[in-house]
Design an enzyme around this catalytic site. Structure first.
Site, PDB file in Angstrom:
ATOM      1  N   LEU A   8       1.173  -1.531   0.066  1.00  0.00           N
ATOM      2  CA  LEU A   8       0.053   0.164  -0.230  1.00  0.00           C
ATOM      3  C   LEU A   8       0.741   1.577  -0.012  1.00  0.00           C
ATOM      4  CD1 LEU A   8      -2.760  -0.529   2.226  1.00  0.00           C
ATOM      5  CD2 LEU A   8      -3.300  -0.513   0.094  1.00  0.00           C
ATOM      6  N   GLY A   9       1.558   0.813  -0.695  1.00  0.00           N
ATOM      7  CA  GLY A   9       2.275   2.167  -1.050  1.00  0.00           C
ATOM      8  C   GLY A   9       1.833   3.442  -2.043  1.00  0.00           C
ATOM      9  N   LEU A  11       1.338   3.326  -5.289  1.00  0.00           N
ATOM     10  CA  LEU A  11       0.663   3.030  -6.612  1.00  0.00           C
ATOM     11  C   LEU A  11      -0.421   2.114  -6.065  1.00  0.00           C
ATOM     12  CD1 LEU A  11      -0.019   1.827  -9.415  1.00  0.00           C
ATOM     13  CD2 LEU A  11       1.720   0.140  -8.896  1.00  0.00           C
ATOM     14  N   TYR A  48       1.692   7.580   2.309  1.00  0.00           N
ATOM     15  CA  TYR A  48       2.373   7.372   0.399  1.00  0.00           C
ATOM     16  C   TYR A  48       1.049   7.928  -0.577  1.00  0.00           C
ATOM     17  CZ  TYR A  48       5.346   3.816   2.307  1.00  0.00           C
ATOM     18  OH  TYR A  48       6.881   4.109   2.851  1.00  0.00           O
ATOM     19  N   LYS A 187      11.892   2.739 -19.107  1.00  0.00           N
ATOM     20  CA  LYS A 187      11.641   4.280 -18.916  1.00  0.00           C
ATOM     21  C   LYS A 187      12.287   4.980 -17.473  1.00  0.00           C
ATOM     22  CE  LYS A 187       8.160   4.223 -17.109  1.00  0.00           C
ATOM     23  NZ  LYS A 187       8.006   4.120 -15.567  1.00  0.00           N
ATOM     24  N   ASN A 253      10.957   8.945 -10.297  1.00  0.00           N
ATOM     25  CA  ASN A 253      12.175   8.802 -10.962  1.00  0.00           C
ATOM     26  C   ASN A 253      12.248  10.308 -11.468  1.00  0.00           C
ATOM     27  OD1 ASN A 253      13.249   6.138 -11.434  1.00  0.00           O
ATOM     28  ND2 ASN A 253      11.104   5.771 -11.672  1.00  0.00           N
ATOM     29  N   GLU A 278      13.133   3.572  -9.253  1.00  0.00           N
ATOM     30  CA  GLU A 278      13.795   2.485  -9.466  1.00  0.00           C
ATOM     31  C   GLU A 278      14.597   2.240 -10.395  1.00  0.00           C
ATOM     32  OE1 GLU A 278      13.205  -0.934  -8.948  1.00  0.00           O
ATOM     33  OE2 GLU A 278      10.078  -1.234  -8.122  1.00  0.00           O
TER      34      GLU A 278
END
Ligand code: NAI
Ligand code: 13P
Length: 328
Positions: A8-9, A11, A48, A187, A253, A278
């Site tokens: 449950l971050g 996203l 979050y 990406k 990012n 990431e």
């Protein structure tokens, strides 16, 4: 439908919210007990997903043994890639339970993508990658968003459409799991790079247009060498996600790139973001992979040198300008 969400971050909270709003039953596992307690008692996740009222029907636990896996229609993975194997390794999944991966990362130790890790851990469960330009803060706020459900299982694709489709969310289908997953993973490195360089005087939209064009060419050449279909890179999961992530101020990012450009250390960035974006680890994994596949990634190499402090921002721009003078 009944769904179990792992993580449950930012996203996972957004996915839980839109699925519950769509009338589905959502149960989530979350590592952080404070997040679990806040969700169960106050129906929010201030860490979050601040300022979003989450539906009261969502329930959370930090005990994976409490998850109603036997009655679930899908298990949706929304954790950062580095926590996935350690979190899921102890779980026994019912054979028919489909797994849906929304995480976009690679394991730096063995070069596996998240889908490859999930296939190794759970070889008897069908798998889908759900990807595309899907910034959580946007789609939870009702911004029109299209996902791509990549799977060899048509009924799983249909279930994902049934779960997500509504007035603002759409699910498209692909059978190219490799391309859809790699597009979303690669990406991140270029979004991080554009976040750094975006602070430089040269970085207008002309620059961003050239940067993203080169980025897409590099992503496609490595992914095709790894088994992806080239045409996937013209679609939502690749060019679509690259544009959204690299240009969005909600992107982790891009944000990490901006913080690096401001001179923050990795430890300071980790403290501010919670988890390093990431793209940082992916870049270090992607370059050796490219070498292994005989593919050159000059822009990714320049970004890596910039991050490692071996190249100044001015010299990055000179190097980038030189790349634009080479034939494509
Ligand atoms: N945030 C977004 O807009 C989107 C993110 N993604 C992908 O989703 C994945 C998750 O990203 P976010 O939700 O942004 O991350 P986040 O940084 O918001 O969430 C971090 C999560 O990791 C958990 N965590 C921290 N330490 C842990 C541990 N030791 N073990 C297990 N869990 C732990 C936290 O409790 C939290 O649930 C990433 O792979 C990202 O690329 C994909 C699409 C959109
Ligand atoms: O993948 C994303 C949107 O599709 C989100 O990327 P970030 O992890 O950079 O926020």
């Amino acid at each position: 439908m009944n769904v179990v969400i792992v993580g449950l971050g930012n996203l996972g909270s957004a996915v839980a919210t839109v699925l519950a709003r769509n009338g589905h039953q959502v149960m989530a596992w979350e590592f952080n007990q404070a997040v679990v307690d806040e969700l169960n008692q106050q129906h929010s996740n201030s860490a979050y997903l601040p300022a979003v009222a989450m539906p009261k029907t969502i329930a959370a636990t930090s005990d994976s043994q409490q998850l109603p896996l036997a009655g679930a229609d899908a298990l949706i993975i929304t954790l950062p890639s580095r926590f996935i194997e350690q979190t899921l390794a102890g779980l026994t999944l019912p054979a028919g339970l489909p797994i849906v991966n929304m995480s976009k990362g690679m394991n730096p130790e063995n070069g596996e993508t998240v889908c490859q890790t999930l296939q190794r851990l759970f070889p008897n469960n069908t798998l889908a990658q759900l990807s595309g330009p899907s910034i959580a803060n946007e789609f939870v706020a009702g911004v029109i968003t299209a996902f791509v459900a990549a799977s060899s299982c048509h009924s799983l694709q249909q279930s994902l459409a049934q779960l997500f489709n509504n007035d603002s969310l759409s699910v498209q289908f692909s059978t190219d799991i490799v391309g859809v997953e790699l597009g979303g993973i690669f990406k991140n490195c270029y979004a991080l790079g554009l976040g750094i360089v975006g602070q430089h005087a040269v970085a207008g939209l002309n620059f961003s247009g050239a940067f993203l064009t080169l980025a897409l060419q590099e992503m496609r050449s490595l992914a095709v060498a790894m088994g992806a279909q080239a045409s996937t890179f013209d679609g939502l999961a690749c060019i679509g996600d690259l544009i959204a992530t690299a240009l969005s101020d909600n992107s982790h990012n891009r944000k990490m790139g901006q913080l690096l450009a401001q001179g923050l250390s990795l430890a300071q960035i980790e403290q501010q973001l919670g988890v390093l974006a990431e793209g940082y680890k992916t870049l270090a994994t992607m370059l050796p992979l490219a070498q292994q596949h005989g593919v050159t990634l000059p822009l990714a190499q320049l970004i890596n040198e910039l991050i490692e402090g071996r190249l100044s921002l001015d010299n990055f721009c000179k190097g980038f300008n030189a790349l634009l003078k080479s034939p494509c």
